[in-house]
Scaffold this motif. Sequence first.
Motif, PDB file in Angstrom:
ATOM      1  N   PHE A 150      -6.119  10.267  -2.261  1.00 48.73           N
ATOM      2  CA  PHE A 150      -6.023   9.864  -3.661  1.00 48.73           C
ATOM      3  C   PHE A 150      -7.153   8.910  -4.008  1.00 48.73           C
ATOM      4  O   PHE A 150      -7.523   8.049  -3.211  1.00 48.73           O
ATOM      5  CB  PHE A 150      -4.674   9.207  -3.950  1.00 48.73           C
ATOM      6  CG  PHE A 150      -3.540  10.187  -4.037  1.00 48.73           C
ATOM      7  CD1 PHE A 150      -3.261  10.817  -5.246  1.00 48.73           C
ATOM      8  CD2 PHE A 150      -2.770  10.472  -2.932  1.00 48.73           C
ATOM      9  CE1 PHE A 150      -2.217  11.731  -5.342  1.00 48.73           C
ATOM     10  CE2 PHE A 150      -1.724  11.384  -3.016  1.00 48.73           C
ATOM     11  CZ  PHE A 150      -1.444  12.014  -4.215  1.00 48.73           C
ATOM     12  N   VAL A 151      -7.690   9.070  -5.199  1.00 53.55           N
ATOM     13  CA  VAL A 151      -8.790   8.225  -5.666  1.00 53.55           C
ATOM     14  C   VAL A 151      -8.277   6.875  -6.105  1.00 53.55           C
ATOM     15  O   VAL A 151      -8.883   5.832  -5.849  1.00 53.55           O
ATOM     16  CB  VAL A 151      -9.551   8.899  -6.824  1.00 53.55           C
ATOM     17  CG1 VAL A 151     -10.661   8.001  -7.347  1.00 53.55           C
ATOM     18  CG2 VAL A 151     -10.114  10.242  -6.368  1.00 53.55           C
ATOM     19  N   LEU A 171      -8.290  14.697  -6.318  1.00 53.66           N
ATOM     20  CA  LEU A 171      -8.379  14.043  -5.016  1.00 53.66           C
ATOM     21  C   LEU A 171      -9.825  13.980  -4.550  1.00 53.66           C
ATOM     22  O   LEU A 171     -10.680  14.715  -5.028  1.00 53.66           O
ATOM     23  CB  LEU A 171      -7.542  14.809  -3.981  1.00 53.66           C
ATOM     24  CG  LEU A 171      -6.043  14.961  -4.278  1.00 53.66           C
ATOM     25  CD1 LEU A 171      -5.399  15.856  -3.231  1.00 53.66           C
ATOM     26  CD2 LEU A 171      -5.349  13.610  -4.335  1.00 53.66           C
ATOM     27  N   LYS A 172     -10.093  13.104  -3.586  1.00 57.09           N
ATOM     28  CA  LYS A 172     -11.441  12.994  -3.026  1.00 57.09           C
ATOM     29  C   LYS A 172     -11.458  13.550  -1.606  1.00 57.09           C
ATOM     30  O   LYS A 172     -10.516  13.388  -0.834  1.00 57.09           O
ATOM     31  CB  LYS A 172     -11.910  11.534  -3.016  1.00 57.09           C
ATOM     32  CG  LYS A 172     -11.080  10.617  -2.145  1.00 57.09           C
ATOM     33  CD  LYS A 172     -11.626   9.194  -2.143  1.00 57.09           C
ATOM     34  CE  LYS A 172     -10.769   8.286  -1.249  1.00 57.09           C
ATOM     35  NZ  LYS A 172     -11.285   6.889  -1.231  1.00 57.09           N
ATOM     36  N   LYS A 173     -12.554  14.206  -1.272  1.00 58.74           N
ATOM     37  CA  LYS A 173     -12.709  14.783   0.061  1.00 58.74           C
ATOM     38  C   LYS A 173     -12.844  13.664   1.092  1.00 58.74           C
ATOM     39  O   LYS A 173     -13.482  12.647   0.835  1.00 58.74           O
ATOM     40  CB  LYS A 173     -13.955  15.670   0.085  1.00 58.74           C
ATOM     41  CG  LYS A 173     -14.094  16.531   1.329  1.00 58.74           C
ATOM     42  CD  LYS A 173     -13.147  17.697   1.268  1.00 58.74           C
ATOM     43  CE  LYS A 173     -13.317  18.620   2.472  1.00 58.74           C
ATOM     44  NZ  LYS A 173     -14.598  19.355   2.416  1.00 58.74           N
ATOM     45  N   ASP A 216      -2.932  10.595   2.806  1.00 58.23           N
ATOM     46  CA  ASP A 216      -3.899  11.690   2.712  1.00 58.23           C
ATOM     47  C   ASP A 216      -3.170  13.021   2.873  1.00 58.23           C
ATOM     48  O   ASP A 216      -2.056  13.087   3.403  1.00 58.23           O
ATOM     49  CB  ASP A 216      -4.974  11.563   3.788  1.00 58.23           C
ATOM     50  CG  ASP A 216      -5.856  10.344   3.589  1.00 58.23           C
ATOM     51  OD1 ASP A 216      -5.919   9.830   2.457  1.00 58.23           O
ATOM     52  OD2 ASP A 216      -6.494   9.906   4.571  1.00 58.23           O
ATOM     53  N   VAL A 217      -3.829  14.086   2.431  1.00 61.44           N
ATOM     54  CA  VAL A 217      -3.202  15.408   2.470  1.00 61.44           C
ATOM     55  C   VAL A 217      -4.163  16.462   2.990  1.00 61.44           C
ATOM     56  O   VAL A 217      -5.375  16.344   2.833  1.00 61.44           O
ATOM     57  CB  VAL A 217      -2.703  15.846   1.069  1.00 61.44           C
ATOM     58  CG1 VAL A 217      -1.681  14.878   0.505  1.00 61.44           C
ATOM     59  CG2 VAL A 217      -3.877  16.017   0.088  1.00 61.44           C
ATOM     60  N   TRP A 218      -3.596  17.468   3.620  1.00 63.95           N
ATOM     61  CA  TRP A 218      -4.306  18.733   3.784  1.00 63.95           C
ATOM     62  C   TRP A 218      -3.823  19.606   2.644  1.00 63.95           C
ATOM     63  O   TRP A 218      -2.613  19.738   2.417  1.00 63.95           O
ATOM     64  CB  TRP A 218      -3.963  19.388   5.119  1.00 63.95           C
ATOM     65  CG  TRP A 218      -4.953  19.076   6.190  1.00 63.95           C
ATOM     66  CD1 TRP A 218      -6.136  19.718   6.431  1.00 63.95           C
ATOM     67  CD2 TRP A 218      -4.867  18.040   7.185  1.00 63.95           C
ATOM     68  NE1 TRP A 218      -6.787  19.150   7.501  1.00 63.95           N
ATOM     69  CE2 TRP A 218      -6.036  18.116   7.981  1.00 63.95           C
ATOM     70  CE3 TRP A 218      -3.924  17.062   7.470  1.00 63.95           C
ATOM     71  CZ2 TRP A 218      -6.273  17.254   9.040  1.00 63.95           C
ATOM     72  CZ3 TRP A 218      -4.148  16.198   8.524  1.00 63.95           C
ATOM     73  CH2 TRP A 218      -5.315  16.289   9.297  1.00 63.95           C
ATOM     74  N   SER A 271       0.829  -1.204   0.000  1.00 61.36           N
ATOM     75  CA  SER A 271       0.000   0.000   0.000  1.00 61.36           C
ATOM     76  C   SER A 271       0.866   1.257   0.000  1.00 61.36           C
ATOM     77  O   SER A 271       2.035   1.231   0.401  1.00 61.36           O
ATOM     78  CB  SER A 271      -0.921   0.015   1.214  1.00 61.36           C
ATOM     79  OG  SER A 271      -0.164   0.143   2.407  1.00 61.36           O
ATOM     80  N   PHE A 272       0.273   2.366  -0.433  1.00 64.92           N
ATOM     81  CA  PHE A 272       0.965   3.654  -0.404  1.00 64.92           C
ATOM     82  C   PHE A 272       1.284   4.050   1.035  1.00 64.92           C
ATOM     83  O   PHE A 272       2.353   4.604   1.321  1.00 64.92           O
ATOM     84  CB  PHE A 272       0.106   4.719  -1.081  1.00 64.92           C
ATOM     85  CG  PHE A 272       0.772   6.062  -1.253  1.00 64.92           C
ATOM     86  CD1 PHE A 272       2.088   6.156  -1.662  1.00 64.92           C
ATOM     87  CD2 PHE A 272       0.070   7.233  -1.021  1.00 64.92           C
ATOM     88  CE1 PHE A 272       2.714   7.397  -1.832  1.00 64.92           C
ATOM     89  CE2 PHE A 272       0.669   8.480  -1.189  1.00 64.92           C
ATOM     90  CZ  PHE A 272       1.994   8.560  -1.585  1.00 64.92           C
ATOM     91  N   ALA A 273       0.369   3.749   1.958  1.00 65.96           N
ATOM     92  CA  ALA A 273       0.586   4.079   3.369  1.00 65.96           C
ATOM     93  C   ALA A 273       1.835   3.384   3.899  1.00 65.96           C
ATOM     94  O   ALA A 273       2.678   4.000   4.574  1.00 65.96           O
ATOM     95  CB  ALA A 273      -0.643   3.682   4.187  1.00 65.96           C
ATOM     96  N   SER A 274       1.983   2.095   3.604  1.00 66.71           N
ATOM     97  CA  SER A 274       3.148   1.347   4.066  1.00 66.71           C
ATOM     98  C   SER A 274       4.423   1.867   3.398  1.00 66.71           C
ATOM     99  O   SER A 274       5.487   1.946   4.023  1.00 66.71           O
ATOM    100  CB  SER A 274       2.972  -0.144   3.768  1.00 66.71           C
ATOM    101  OG  SER A 274       4.092  -0.880   4.194  1.00 66.71           O
ATOM    102  N   TYR A 275       4.327   2.213   2.114  1.00 66.34           N
ATOM    103  CA  TYR A 275       5.471   2.769   1.388  1.00 66.34           C
ATOM    104  C   TYR A 275       5.990   4.025   2.089  1.00 66.34           C
ATOM    105  O   TYR A 275       7.202   4.211   2.244  1.00 66.34           O
ATOM    106  CB  TYR A 275       5.048   3.089  -0.041  1.00 66.34           C
ATOM    107  CG  TYR A 275       6.103   3.769  -0.881  1.00 66.34           C
ATOM    108  CD1 TYR A 275       7.110   3.034  -1.501  1.00 66.34           C
ATOM    109  CD2 TYR A 275       6.082   5.147  -1.075  1.00 66.34           C
ATOM    110  CE1 TYR A 275       8.083   3.661  -2.279  1.00 66.34           C
ATOM    111  CE2 TYR A 275       7.040   5.776  -1.849  1.00 66.34           C
ATOM    112  CZ  TYR A 275       8.038   5.032  -2.456  1.00 66.34           C
ATOM    113  OH  TYR A 275       8.995   5.660  -3.221  1.00 66.34           O
TER     114      TYR A 275
END
Length: 278
Positions: free
Chosen positions: A276-277, A189-191, A201-203, A58-62
């Motif tokens: 990210f979608v 991006l998605k809210k 995720d980003v602000w 996953s991107f999170a783990s990366y």
Amino acid sequence: MKPNSLVLIENRKQNFKIYIYIVLFLLIFSFQNLYADSIKERFPPPNNFSRVNFPKDSFASYLQHFPLKLKGSPVYLYNGRTKSNQVHAAVLDFPLLKDDLIQCADAVMKLRAEYFYSLNEYDKIQFRISNGMEVGFSRFAKGDRVKVSGNKTSWKTGKFKKGTGRDVFEEYLRFIYSYAGTISLKSELKKKQVTDLKPGDVWIEAGSPGHVVLIVDQVTGKDGQTLFLLAQSYMPSQEMHILNSDSKYSPWFEVPKNQTFPTPEWEFPTKEIYGFVK
């Protein structure tokens, strides 16, 4: 029975060996702490918190496993100068260009692209530029390039280098840095709800200038409290770095409870959190 002098000498030798073992252990421990090579290793969860684990691919783990520069490293600008406002706890280990191109949104897109590139998922490396055009790395890999004329863009063919090699990938990223930004990034991006945040995720506040910070790690407490680490690049182009917070858990941030979310160099509306979608 050995003479007392010989016994004394032997005891000293044993004590010296024990002393050496202790020193070596402390040196190894300090060395590992100083040269911890990832976000996950450098920043253990605070007391009574545990790290949230994500699927390995996953991107999170990366992001959690992303390498860091040596402990104590300053943040450098693209021109080799030191950033005047050192507000960081660590510096991510990826190189800048010698041009003022990799700013806040560019750094986020670079990490996202590098993630898919590491998995050889080249078709997923795609970003929208400022006029709304979708630009995918797979087209660059086929030998196509983008023709820019004012605000108009179109694909063109020619004798351009093909393939998925690092040189073509870097050429693609340079194009994205030049023609994308916070406005184009936010549009794809998605809210999200602030209670549903995770690494990746980003602000983001779109504009000229705008700004974006990226969540790169997350821990939770037994009472359900969530803490997270934030990383940013900024203007001018500078190394991406993990921000310090004003929380008692610094550099970990607490989930904001007010309408605004202050970070060291930007204050965001709390609701402006996106993911990210794809």
